[in-house]
Motif scaffolding. Structure first.
Motif, mmCIF file in Angstrom:
data_model
loop_
_atom_site.group_PDB
_atom_site.id
_atom_site.type_symbol
_atom_site.label_atom_id
_atom_site.label_comp_id
_atom_site.label_asym_id
_atom_site.label_seq_id
_atom_site.Cartn_x
_atom_site.Cartn_y
_atom_site.Cartn_z
ATOM 1 N N SER A 186 -7.291 106.877 54.736
ATOM 2 C CA SER A 186 -8.520 106.123 54.485
ATOM 3 C C SER A 186 -9.718 107.065 54.468
ATOM 4 O O SER A 186 -9.670 108.195 54.970
ATOM 5 C CB SER A 186 -8.730 105.065 55.569
ATOM 6 N N GLN A 187 -10.807 106.571 53.911
ATOM 7 C CA GLN A 187 -12.045 107.334 53.886
ATOM 8 C C GLN A 187 -12.554 107.588 55.296
ATOM 9 O O GLN A 187 -13.174 108.605 55.579
ATOM 10 C CB GLN A 187 -13.108 106.571 53.078
ATOM 11 N N GLU A 188 -12.277 106.641 56.191
ATOM 12 C CA GLU A 188 -12.704 106.781 57.592
ATOM 13 C C GLU A 188 -12.007 107.979 58.244
ATOM 14 O O GLU A 188 -12.624 108.723 59.016
ATOM 15 C CB GLU A 188 -12.376 105.495 58.350
ATOM 16 N N ASP A 189 -10.728 108.193 57.944
ATOM 17 C CA ASP A 189 -9.997 109.345 58.496
ATOM 18 C C ASP A 189 -10.611 110.656 58.020
ATOM 19 O O ASP A 189 -10.768 111.603 58.798
ATOM 20 C CB ASP A 189 -8.521 109.288 58.062
ATOM 21 N N ILE A 190 -10.956 110.697 56.734
ATOM 22 C CA ILE A 190 -11.562 111.905 56.175
ATOM 23 C C ILE A 190 -12.918 112.160 56.808
ATOM 24 O O ILE A 190 -13.270 113.300 57.147
ATOM 25 C CB ILE A 190 -11.714 111.778 54.643
ATOM 26 N N LYS A 191 -13.684 111.095 57.001
ATOM 27 C CA LYS A 191 -15.033 111.225 57.563
ATOM 28 C C LYS A 191 -14.991 111.775 58.992
ATOM 29 O O LYS A 191 -15.821 112.589 59.382
ATOM 30 C CB LYS A 191 -15.737 109.864 57.558
#
Length: 467
Positions: free
Chosen positions: A371-376
């Motif tokens: 997810s984008q949250e993991d990358i962030k």
């Protein structure tokens, strides 16, 4: 003295066959009522935005009707006015015609940008699927979600406005808003009177939200409940939800949970990429014809090479207009002025590389379920070490793009690859890529890289002229 309004008036409903529309060709005049008095006309619209737009044509309207005054009223005509007009039409033997016109009036809650209505929506390989989906939803009413995503400037908002405008002409009610305004509306209405909030949406055939990515903020966790209720209600009642975003639906914020994300993913999800040179050329030709502007082949080629999207094309053409009117139209002068804003050829190549990086990375994120949250969290330094799936994606991206991009150091920095681990990450990336069994994924990656390579080769040819 202007007419006080007590005198008898003639009323016109403006549809595509109306003589006034054929003569004036003012797009947003459609579906308006025009009352003609002795010394003035009153135009009745259902939107403040439409009224404000039509005010810019006041002088044209005044001369056409030969009246001293033009007034604007923002309200739907009352039932009494409608039936009175219908009776008058019936007496003239035009009952069927008028009934069709009456049925064709849709209610707009929101604003349609007149520039989008007046500018043709050009289609090509980058957006033809999205346009086909829009046509399908207009021609066949069904409970559906239409989710469009892509880079900024790919024409997502333009398509939404065209979709809204055509739906109104078909007699469908439309709620059109950017997400920031929707947030304010939901915050103000949902928690005070949820029934009224949902009832308004229930009346809408199309609920359209632009820039959906703005909901991805922790302080907006509360938006999940009203959004879920609207989506569920509209789809169950056979209505249509349309959203645009810079990111795909599976990159939705974590507080949406599966209940919203699954619904978004189950709809018509469509990616729009940046326009190719054929579409840019078509826009240039349309713009020049409309504005009686003549430009050389060199100028046209320069614009197509430097402008990343049609907004940029329009912006540079605006400079061409100014230079042409002042007698200073020269390719060198144009480059000098526009390169400071839109970048030169080297900037265009950097942009191409960034787009390539984002497209490849997004495909890998989808494949590995990141997810984008993991990358962030990794980018923000919340974790000392990369999670294994993130490290795999970074390594594969490094393997695929290391020898493709010119700005290798920028790629290395964005992937957080240390200067002494380049070779190791390259080998691990190759190993991980070779283990991928999805032929579809590898084919899509190959197509993206091939398209990017052709674009870079074209940019290189032009760089010598204006670099």
């Amino acid at each position: 003295m202007p007419d006080t309004g007590k005198s008898k008036s003639e009323q016109i409903f403006v549809d595509p066959n109306s003589q006034v529309f054929k003569d004036l060709n003012i797009p947003l005049l459609l579906n308006s009522f025009i009352k003609i008095f002795k010394e003035r006309i009153t135009i009745i619209t259902t939107s403040t935005f439409v009224a404000d737009y039509l005010k810019g044509h006041t002088e044209t309207l005044r001369k056409y009707f030969n009246k001293e005054e033009v007034q604007f009223i923002v309200k739907p005509p009352s039932d009494k006015e409608i039936f009175k007009e219908k009776d008058a039409k019936n007496k003239q033997g035009n009952e069927q015609n008028y009934t069709e016109l009456d049925d064709n009036i849709g209610q707009l809650h929101g604003f349609i940008n007149p520039d989008y209505v007046e500018t043709p929506y050009l289609t090509g390989k980058s957006n033809e699927i999205a346009y086909a989906f829009a046509e399908k939803l207009l021609n066949k009413r069904e409970g559906a979600i239409f989710y469009i995503y892509g880079e900024t400037g790919t024409g997502k908002s333009h398509l939404l406005n065209i979709l809204a405008y055509r739906a109104l002409q078909q007699g469908q009610n439309v709620y059109l808003s950017n997400t920031n305004n929707f947030i304010d509306y939901a915050k103000e209405s949902y928690f005070k009177n949820k029934k009224s909030f949902l009832n308004l949406q229930r009346k809408m055939d199309f609920t359209i939200l632009d820039d959906f990515q703005y909901l991805n903020k922790n302080e907006l966790k509360w938006i999940a409940d009203p959004l879920f209720e609207i989506i569920t209600q509209q789809i169950n009642q056979g209505k249509t939800m349309v959203m645009t975003s810079d990111t795909p639906p599976n990159h939705a914020p974590p507080y949406f949970h599966e209940r919203i994300t699954n619904r978004l993913m189950s709809g018509y999800v469509c990616f729009i990429s940046l326009p190719d040179k054929k579409m840019k050329r078509q826009y240039i030709e349309w713009f020049c014809k409309r504005n009686s502007l003549e430009i050389s082949h060199d100028v046209s080629t320069y614009i197509m090479s430097v402008a990343n999207n049609l907004r940029a094309v329009k912006g540079i053409l605006g400079y061409c207009q100014v230079l042409n009117e002042s007698g200073q139209m020269d390719i060198r002068k144009l480059v000098e002025l526009t390169s400071k804003i839109y970048g030169d050829m080297s900037t265009a190549k950097k942009t191409t590389e960034k787009i390539l990086h984002r497209q490849i990375y997004s495909l890998l994120m989808d494949h590995f379920g990141i997810s984008q949250e993991d990358i962030k969290k990794v980018q923000d330094g919340d974790r000392k070490r990369k999670p294994t799936p993130v490290a795999i994606i970074d390594n594969i991206t490094w393997y695929l793009l290391k020898d493709v991009v010119e700005n290798e150091s920028e790629l290395k920095k964005s992937l957080n690859i240390k200067y002494n681990t380049e070779k190791y990450c390259f080998l691990k990336g190759k190993e991980a890529y070779d283990k991928i069994e999805s032929k579809e994924l590898k084919t899509e990656i190959a197509e993206i890289m091939s398209s990017s390579k052709k674009r870079q080769m074209s940019d290189n040819k032009q760089e010598g002229l204006w670099g």
